[in-house]
Motif scaffolding. Structure first.
Motif, PDB file in Angstrom:
ATOM      1  N   PHE A 486       0.805  -1.220   0.000  1.00  0.00           N
ATOM      2  CA  PHE A 486       0.000   0.000   0.000  1.00  0.00           C
ATOM      3  C   PHE A 486       0.840   1.272   0.000  1.00  0.00           C
ATOM      4  CE2 PHE A 486      -2.778  -3.272   1.680  1.00  0.00           C
ATOM      5  CZ  PHE A 486      -3.980  -3.007   1.061  1.00  0.00           C
ATOM      6  N   TRP A 487       1.946   1.266   0.760  1.00  0.00           N
ATOM      7  CA  TRP A 487       2.692   2.513   0.938  1.00  0.00           C
ATOM      8  C   TRP A 487       4.170   2.416   0.549  1.00  0.00           C
ATOM      9  CZ3 TRP A 487      -0.493   0.641   5.004  1.00  0.00           C
ATOM     10  CH2 TRP A 487      -1.725   1.303   5.126  1.00  0.00           C
ATOM     11  N   GLY A 488       4.648   1.223   0.207  1.00  0.00           N
ATOM     12  CA  GLY A 488       6.050   1.096  -0.158  1.00  0.00           C
ATOM     13  C   GLY A 488       6.907   0.673   1.017  1.00  0.00           C
ATOM     14  N   ARG A 489       8.214   0.677   0.792  1.00  0.00           N
ATOM     15  CA  ARG A 489       9.135   0.149   1.802  1.00  0.00           C
ATOM     16  C   ARG A 489       9.370   1.118   2.946  1.00  0.00           C
ATOM     17  NH1 ARG A 489      14.620   2.489   2.869  1.00  0.00           N
ATOM     18  NH2 ARG A 489      15.151   3.695   1.018  1.00  0.00           N
ATOM     19  N   GLY A 490       8.989   2.364   2.789  1.00  0.00           N
ATOM     20  CA  GLY A 490       9.362   3.378   3.753  1.00  0.00           C
ATOM     21  C   GLY A 490       8.676   3.283   5.094  1.00  0.00           C
ATOM     22  N   VAL A 491       7.587   2.538   5.199  1.00  0.00           N
ATOM     23  CA  VAL A 491       6.865   2.471   6.465  1.00  0.00           C
ATOM     24  C   VAL A 491       7.758   1.890   7.559  1.00  0.00           C
ATOM     25  CG1 VAL A 491       4.910   1.438   7.670  1.00  0.00           C
ATOM     26  CG2 VAL A 491       4.622   2.349   5.359  1.00  0.00           C
ATOM     27  N   PHE A 492       8.447   0.798   7.252  1.00  0.00           N
ATOM     28  CA  PHE A 492       9.353   0.229   8.255  1.00  0.00           C
ATOM     29  C   PHE A 492      10.515   1.170   8.532  1.00  0.00           C
ATOM     30  CE2 PHE A 492      13.446  -1.911   8.868  1.00  0.00           C
ATOM     31  CZ  PHE A 492      13.248  -2.381  10.158  1.00  0.00           C
ATOM     32  N   CYS A 493      11.169   1.620   7.468  1.00  0.00           N
ATOM     33  CA  CYS A 493      12.360   2.442   7.649  1.00  0.00           C
ATOM     34  C   CYS A 493      12.052   3.737   8.387  1.00  0.00           C
ATOM     35  CB  CYS A 493      12.982   2.754   6.289  1.00  0.00           C
ATOM     36  SG  CYS A 493      13.501   1.293   5.361  1.00  0.00           S
ATOM     37  N   GLY A 494      10.908   4.331   8.131  1.00  0.00           N
ATOM     38  CA  GLY A 494      10.599   5.625   8.720  1.00  0.00           C
ATOM     39  C   GLY A 494       9.951   5.570  10.078  1.00  0.00           C
ATOM     40  N   TRP A 495       9.378   4.412  10.463  1.00  0.00           N
ATOM     41  CA  TRP A 495       8.595   4.366  11.697  1.00  0.00           C
ATOM     42  C   TRP A 495       8.972   3.221  12.636  1.00  0.00           C
ATOM     43  CZ3 TRP A 495       4.934   8.163  12.749  1.00  0.00           C
ATOM     44  CH2 TRP A 495       4.593   8.999  11.683  1.00  0.00           C
ATOM     45  N   LEU A 496       9.468   2.110  12.120  1.00  0.00           N
ATOM     46  CA  LEU A 496       9.604   0.896  12.928  1.00  0.00           C
ATOM     47  C   LEU A 496      11.029   0.387  13.070  1.00  0.00           C
ATOM     48  CD1 LEU A 496       6.489  -1.025  11.536  1.00  0.00           C
ATOM     49  CD2 LEU A 496       6.682   0.116  13.763  1.00  0.00           C
ATOM     50  N   CYS A 497      11.994   1.070  12.507  1.00  0.00           N
ATOM     51  CA  CYS A 497      13.391   0.628  12.601  1.00  0.00           C
ATOM     52  C   CYS A 497      14.050   1.315  13.804  1.00  0.00           C
ATOM     53  CB  CYS A 497      14.152   0.962  11.326  1.00  0.00           C
ATOM     54  SG  CYS A 497      15.912   0.531  11.404  1.00  0.00           S
ATOM     55  N   PRO A 498      14.421   0.578  14.851  1.00  0.00           N
ATOM     56  CA  PRO A 498      15.025   1.209  16.029  1.00  0.00           C
ATOM     57  C   PRO A 498      16.308   1.974  15.713  1.00  0.00           C
ATOM     58  CG  PRO A 498      14.258  -0.989  16.584  1.00  0.00           C
ATOM     59  CD  PRO A 498      14.132  -0.850  15.091  1.00  0.00           C
ATOM     60  N   PHE A 499      17.188   1.408  14.862  1.00  0.00           N
ATOM     61  CA  PHE A 499      18.426   2.120  14.554  1.00  0.00           C
ATOM     62  C   PHE A 499      18.138   3.359  13.708  1.00  0.00           C
ATOM     63  CE2 PHE A 499      22.398   2.954  12.277  1.00  0.00           C
ATOM     64  CZ  PHE A 499      23.284   2.997  13.354  1.00  0.00           C
ATOM     65  N   GLY A 500      17.183   3.266  12.804  1.00  0.00           N
ATOM     66  CA  GLY A 500      16.818   4.424  12.009  1.00  0.00           C
ATOM     67  C   GLY A 500      16.257   5.540  12.872  1.00  0.00           C
ATOM     68  N   THR A 501      15.415   5.181  13.838  1.00  0.00           N
ATOM     69  CA  THR A 501      14.868   6.203  14.731  1.00  0.00           C
ATOM     70  C   THR A 501      15.952   6.801  15.611  1.00  0.00           C
ATOM     71  OG1 THR A 501      14.294   4.558  16.418  1.00  0.00           O
ATOM     72  CG2 THR A 501      12.629   5.060  14.769  1.00  0.00           C
TER      73      THR A 501
END
Length: 696
Positions: A486-501
């Motif tokens: 629905f939204w692409g790969r960015g949902v995990f990277c932008g909201w659910l990745c602890p190291f990314g956050t």
């Protein structure tokens, strides 16, 4: 053939599962004689002393239970169990667990497995012992799931070997105390695991020599079951109470559950002043077993789905020393009270026999193949993932709430981002929760290793239970898979990745402290994108040759160092992760932009997304570059297009889209409307003057 194939796999992994000679080191050398050839089902080698008596049984966990690690690769441990049910020793001989290949010192793993020496496996599943030795060694720090898998492989395999040899020696059937399975109330009734006795008030009145004005109403509605087998006890009592009761009985003792509703109480009140319950008694053969208050636990409610509400419920602990044999029929006698002189005995009985499905027959035959799912079930091998899911139920509930909130944000993103201050506070709070809960507490950091494991599972034989071993990671991957459509790969990277956050939060702090940001020219930025795609393709290609080598190259991810092991590693790994975080202070999400192979792996299938949710104006890129300059990962082209392969779906551009103080399009539209609004308002001075003249 399957046995040969398994041996080939284990040999290729650097282990020799069939070499049970390793087990000789588990026994005193002055009393050890020989280890015989493996035989029986499940296969085990008898270890004999110099005088010929049996010291124990050596076995391979892979041969007994087909144990595999969290990575889906063979996990083999050679261990031995004594006839008394004590683990004599254990040694790991084959594994390809990524967290253990790199990250955990070999000495820690060896010490953890060796720590099971002296473990008493005679108690029922889930038993909480009183001594540290009985509980076994603590989990390896940073490898909780893998430690659980290893523990399960050793203890369950040892229990299967010990029970099968012990039961065969006695040549009798035994109660299945290992199989774990949840059952509903109706299922337990249908198979006869729960029995019922209904005594109407009219019948009780006849037996007591009295009269009753409501003879068709229940005097007592009594239910009886043997709660020792986990499918019965855990289903009816719930995991916490069931394990607590198991911890209070011996390995051959039993639990009997009695519940009732109606006018009459099966416990009465006299038991509070006496040493036994005078209304109930268990009869087996010619033996009467009195139930004592000290051996019972009141229960508030039954936990099985569809279970009725009962007025009183109790679990009774019955020792094997009393002569009670749970594999044989017995009955429960209930005294209804003191009858009148003319009436006979006021005692009713409820007969009970445990269904055959809860008994294990004493069968030992030559082994012909590795145990499959059916063989594991017969041996009492319940799926380990069920235990893990129940143990982490609170974390699962928390993650479910987080994913529900995120789903609401994504679906109603226009409403959320239209309120800029609310959106920024919501996002910051969510990122903090992701880092603290998913990262530091739950260790739910997805990795390219998970992608490799999934791909190799598809190539070598897919098994759902391998991915169910870590419920947090499984639920995250499920949500990510759906969100990519629905939204692409960015949902995990932008909201659910602890190291990314962690990178984004530290960069925000750096900005507040006035640290100047480095702007990468877009041309160079586009070329640096390729690094992470090359990294992923390279790691995938290497994994086809050697999965262990691929795990080593996967250390390009700092996730294990920063999140899973919380920087408690060798200094080169800590230095590498620190450099990436330091670079992120000047270039927001530096690692995510250029180096993350997981982001590249997600971007490839995410091109199949079905919808385009992000909105743009015609001025975007031509006249206005606000969103391009403020994009977290510089995923917006100078001409205004959003690159979905790089977008992390932070929704900052959508907050700008609705912001009248930031968006150029909205400013121009407001400017166009202002003259019209001014023209629509009449000149109050002229109107007042004209009105005065007319009056004159």
């Amino acid at each position: 053939m399957s046995r040969i194939f398994a041996s080939m796999v284990l040999t290729a992994s650097g282990a020799q599962a069939a070499d049970l000679g390793i087990a000789k080191q588990f026994f005193p050398p002055d009393n050890f004689s020989a280890i015989e050839q493996p035989q029986g089902t499940p296969p085990a080698a008898t270890v004999r002393a110099s005088d010929g008596h049996i010291l124990g049984y050596a076995f391979s966990t892979y041969e007994v239970s087909g144990s595999v690690g969290y990575a889906g690769r063979p996990l083999d441990i050679v261990a031995a169990v004594t006839p008394e049910g004590i683990i004599a020793g254990a040694q790991i001989v084959a594994h390809e667990e990524p967290i253990l290949v790199i990250g955990i010192p070999r000495e820690a793993l060896v010490a953890y497995v060796a720590g099971f020496k002296g473990f008493d496996i005679r108690a029922g599943a889930g038993l909480k012992q009183t001594s540290d030795l009985a509980r076994g060694p603590h989990a390896v720090a940073g490898a909780t799931i893998t430690s659980t898998v290893i523990r399960d492989a050793i203890v369950r395999s040892a229990r299967v070997i010990w029970r099968s040899r012990g039961a065969a020696a006695e040549n009798v059937a035994r109660l299945d105390r290992e199989t774990l399975r949840r059952s509903s109330w109706q299922s337990l009734l249908a198979e006869g695991a729960v029995q019922r006795l209904l005594v109407l008030r009219g019948d009780a009145a006849k037996m007591l020599g009295t009269k009753d004005n409501e003879p068709d109403k229940p005097f007592i509605d009594l239910w009886l079951t043997l709660a020792t087998p986990p499918p019965i006890g855990e289903s009816l009592l719930g995991q916490r109470i069931y394990e607590s009761e198991l911890a209070r009985i011996g390995p051959e003792d039993d639990l009997v559950l009695i519940g009732a509703t109606g006018l009459y109480s099966f416990k009465g009140t006299e038991w509070r002043r006496s040493d036994s319950f005078n209304r109930i008694e268990i009869i087996q053969g010619g033996r009467a077993i009195r139930l004592r208050p000290a051996d019972h636990t009141p229960v508030e409610a039954l936990r099985a789905a569809g279970a009725p509400e009962l007025r009183e419920i109790a679990v009774f602990r019955i020792a094997r020393a009393s002569g009670f044999d749970s594999t044989k029929p017995f009955r429960l006698d209930l005294d209804l009270g003191t009858p009148a002189a003319a009436a006979g005995p006021a005692v009713v009985s409820l007969d009970y026999r445990i269904p055959d499905r809860y008994l294990v027959a004493p069968v030992v035959a030559p082994a012909t193949a590795l145990p499959d799912k059916a063989a594991q079930s017969a041996a009492g091998q319940a799926p380990l993932w069920q235990d893990i899911w129940w143990a982490r139920s609170y974390e699962i509930a928390m993650l479910g709430a987080m994913l529900a909130v995120l789903g609401g944000i994504l679906i109603f993103q226009d409403t959320v981002t239209a309120h800029g201050r609310f959106y920024y506070r919501l996002r910051t709070g969510y990122l903090l929760l992701t880092f603290v809960f998913l990262g530091l507490i739950a260790n739910a950091q997805l990795s390219v290793v998970n992608v490799l494991t999934f791909i190799h599972a598809l190539l070598s034989g897919f098994r759902w239970e391998l991915f169910l071993l870590d419920p947090m990671v499984f639920l995250l991957w499920s949500f990510v898979a759906i969100s990519m459509l629905f939204w692409g790969r960015g949902v995990f990277c932008g909201w659910l990745c602890p190291f990314g956050t962690l990178q984004e939060l530290t960069n925000h702090l750096a900005r507040r402290l006035g640290i100047k940001q480095i702007e990468i020219p877009f041309g160079l930025h586009e070329r640096l994108w390729m690094i992470k795609y090359v990294a992923f393709v390279g790691i995938l290609a290497i994994s086809l040759r050697s999965i262990i080598t691929a795990f080593q190259f996967a250390e390009v991810e700092p996730f294990k160092t920063a999140i899973t092991m919380k920087f408690l590693r060798e200094w080169p790994f800590v230095l590498y992760a620190g450099i990436l975080l330091f670079a992120g202070l000047f270039i927001e999400r530096f690692y995510c932009r250029y180096l993350c192979p997981l982001g590249a792996a997600l971007a490839i299938p995410a091109r199949m997304r079905m919808f385009e949710w992000l909105k743009r104006y015609r001025e975007c890129g031509s006249e206005c570059h606000v969103c391009a300059r403020s994009c977290t990962v510089q995923a917006i082209h100078p001409l205004g297009q959003i690159n979905p392969n790089e977008c992390i779906y932070c929704l900052k551009c959508q907050a700008n889209y609705f912001d009248h103080d930031v968006c150029l399009h909205l400013k121009k539209r407001a400017a166009r409307r202002q003259p019209l609004a001014a023209a629509a308002v009449p000149n109050t001075a002229s109107v007042r003057s004209k009105g005065t003249g007319d009056a004159t």
